[in-house]
Write an enzyme that holds these catalytic residues in place. Structure first.
Site, PDB file in Angstrom:
ATOM      1  N   ARG A 169       0.863  -1.173   0.000  1.00  0.00           N
ATOM      2  CA  ARG A 169       0.000   0.000   0.000  1.00  0.00           C
ATOM      3  C   ARG A 169       0.907   1.233   0.000  1.00  0.00           C
ATOM      4  NH1 ARG A 169      -1.946  -3.565   4.041  1.00  0.00           N
ATOM      5  NH2 ARG A 169      -4.019  -4.417   3.586  1.00  0.00           N
ATOM      6  N   LYS A 194      -1.953  -2.741   8.020  1.00  0.00           N
ATOM      7  CA  LYS A 194      -3.149  -2.296   8.737  1.00  0.00           C
ATOM      8  C   LYS A 194      -3.330  -3.094  10.018  1.00  0.00           C
ATOM      9  CE  LYS A 194      -6.003  -0.543   4.939  1.00  0.00           C
ATOM     10  NZ  LYS A 194      -7.278  -0.713   4.211  1.00  0.00           N
ATOM     11  N   HIS A 262      -2.227   2.846  -6.366  1.00  0.00           N
ATOM     12  CA  HIS A 262      -2.830   1.649  -5.769  1.00  0.00           C
ATOM     13  C   HIS A 262      -3.062   0.567  -6.822  1.00  0.00           C
ATOM     14  CE1 HIS A 262      -4.556  -0.306  -2.285  1.00  0.00           C
ATOM     15  NE2 HIS A 262      -5.611  -0.659  -2.993  1.00  0.00           N
ATOM     16  N   ARG A 265      -0.465  -2.085  -6.861  1.00  0.00           N
ATOM     17  CA  ARG A 265      -0.665  -3.172  -5.891  1.00  0.00           C
ATOM     18  C   ARG A 265      -1.614  -4.217  -6.473  1.00  0.00           C
ATOM     19  NH1 ARG A 265      -1.107  -4.659  -0.285  1.00  0.00           N
ATOM     20  NH2 ARG A 265      -3.247  -4.990   0.426  1.00  0.00           N
ATOM     21  N   HIS A 288      -3.838  -9.139   3.497  1.00  0.00           N
ATOM     22  CA  HIS A 288      -5.295  -9.149   3.643  1.00  0.00           C
ATOM     23  C   HIS A 288      -5.696  -9.972   4.861  1.00  0.00           C
ATOM     24  CE1 HIS A 288      -6.153  -8.285  -0.898  1.00  0.00           C
ATOM     25  NE2 HIS A 288      -5.933  -7.188  -0.206  1.00  0.00           N
ATOM     26  N   TYR A 297      -9.354 -11.020  -6.905  1.00  0.00           N
ATOM     27  CA  TYR A 297      -8.416 -11.091  -8.017  1.00  0.00           C
ATOM     28  C   TYR A 297      -8.676 -12.289  -8.916  1.00  0.00           C
ATOM     29  CZ  TYR A 297      -6.010  -7.425  -5.541  1.00  0.00           C
ATOM     30  OH  TYR A 297      -5.727  -6.234  -4.916  1.00  0.00           O
TER      31      TYR A 297
END
Length: 323
Positions: A169, A194, A262, A265, A288, A297
């Site tokens: 990110r 995150k 982004h 990514r 994730h 994806y």
């Protein structure tokens, strides 16, 4: 459409504003949300408090937040919709208000039952929009083409190569400390993502080479206490600068508006999957929390395969001609 009423200059009591500040500190500290995310939450709550202040004709009090009902939130979202906000923006608005009310609930000042009963607007599902392999290569090769100074050209190349080569990110890349990517023999790097979730990402030779060139040319000292990537005056490089550089690069290379930092990514994940990458391994590389996020994806790759089929299979071509 009539103009919305001007917000009150003082839209909340000092007590509520202090609680709001404590909530924002918690988001950035304990929950480790990035500065842009915290700023978005602050803006969403401020818009809601301004709406309530206009409704009540006075600054919002803590008790007003404790007494929130779904009808209050529906009225706010309806006003935002009239202002042109889409479903994603409305969901983010609602998420910010809910987060603040949960904070008040932890302080024993409110109940989240009212906000929890409010259903979020449906957001149409959209697939990630990666670049093609040639376009992704082109972006990393030409990333420095618009820069006026060699070290800034090297910086832009290093940042965009890192996003595509490691699937980071933008906030993760810009948070790297000054001693990151200093070892030319390194084969992996730890990233704090995150929610303070740590992951290990592999380092390609192209990433290390781009980083080494940037480190060689950057005119500022790179200490572990300072960020690796710097702005023109030596301060931390801001995401807006990277986004602006990418916008200029899009114009130079004739790329679509979907070619954002982004998107690199997304391209990292989609290109790995297309070459047989394991879905759970890609989940780990991206950081994730849920496999369902990574599974988006597979839909991108399926769409690509259908496109190849439609353009290449003899029966598909005959069907397209109506035979």
């Amino acid at each position: 459409m009539p103009d919305a009423p001007a917000p009150l200059l003082v839209f909340a009591t000092p007590r509520l504003l202090a609680l709001k500040a404590a909530w924002l500190d918690r988001l950035g500290g304990e929950r480790a949300l990035g500065p842009e995310t915290v700023e978005a939450y602050e803006r969403d709550l401020r818009q809601f408090l301004q709406f309530l202040a206009r409704y009540h004709g006075r600054p919002v009090e803590t008790a007003d937040m404790a007494d929130l009902k779904p009808v209050d939130l529906r009225a706010f979202l309806a006003e935002r919709r009239r202002e042109g906000a889409g479903a994603r923006s409305l969901n983010r608005n609602l998420s910010g208000v809910r987060s603040f009310v949960r904070h008040l609930e932890r302080e024993g000042l409110a109940s989240s039952a009212g906000t929890g009963a409010m259903r979020a607007p449906k957001v149409p599902k959209s697939l990630p929009r990666p670049l093609s392999v040639p376009d992704a290569r082109l972006v990393t090769e030409e990333a420095g083409a618009m820069a006026t100074e060699p070290w800034i050209a090297a910086r832009n190349t290093a940042v965009l190569t890192l996003l595509y080569g490691c699937g980071l990110r933008i906030g993760e890349a810009l948070a790297l400390p000054g001693d990151a990517l200093a070892d030319p023999k390194a084969r992996s790097m730890r990233i704090l993502g995150k929610g303070r979730k740590e992951r290990l990402v592999p380092l390609l030779p192209a990433v290390l080479e781009a980083a080494a060139e940037y480190r060689r040319l950057v005119p500022f000292a790179l200490s572990p206490e300072e960020p690796l990537f710097r702005g023109a005056r030596g301060g931390p490089l801001r995401p807006q600068i990277v986004q602006a550089e990418m916008q200029r690069l899009r114009g130079l290379l004739g790329l679509p508006d979907s070619a954002t930092p982004h998107a690199l990514r997304h391209s990292f994940a989609t290109h790995l999957l297309a070459r047989g990458g394991d879905l759970r391994a890609i989940q780990d590389l991206l950081g994730h929390a849920s496999l369902s996020t990574t599974q988006g994806y597979t839909a991108v790759d399926a769409a690509r395969l259908v496109g190849v089929y439609d353009s290449a299979h003899p029966r598909a071509r005959r069907a397209a001609r109506g035979s």
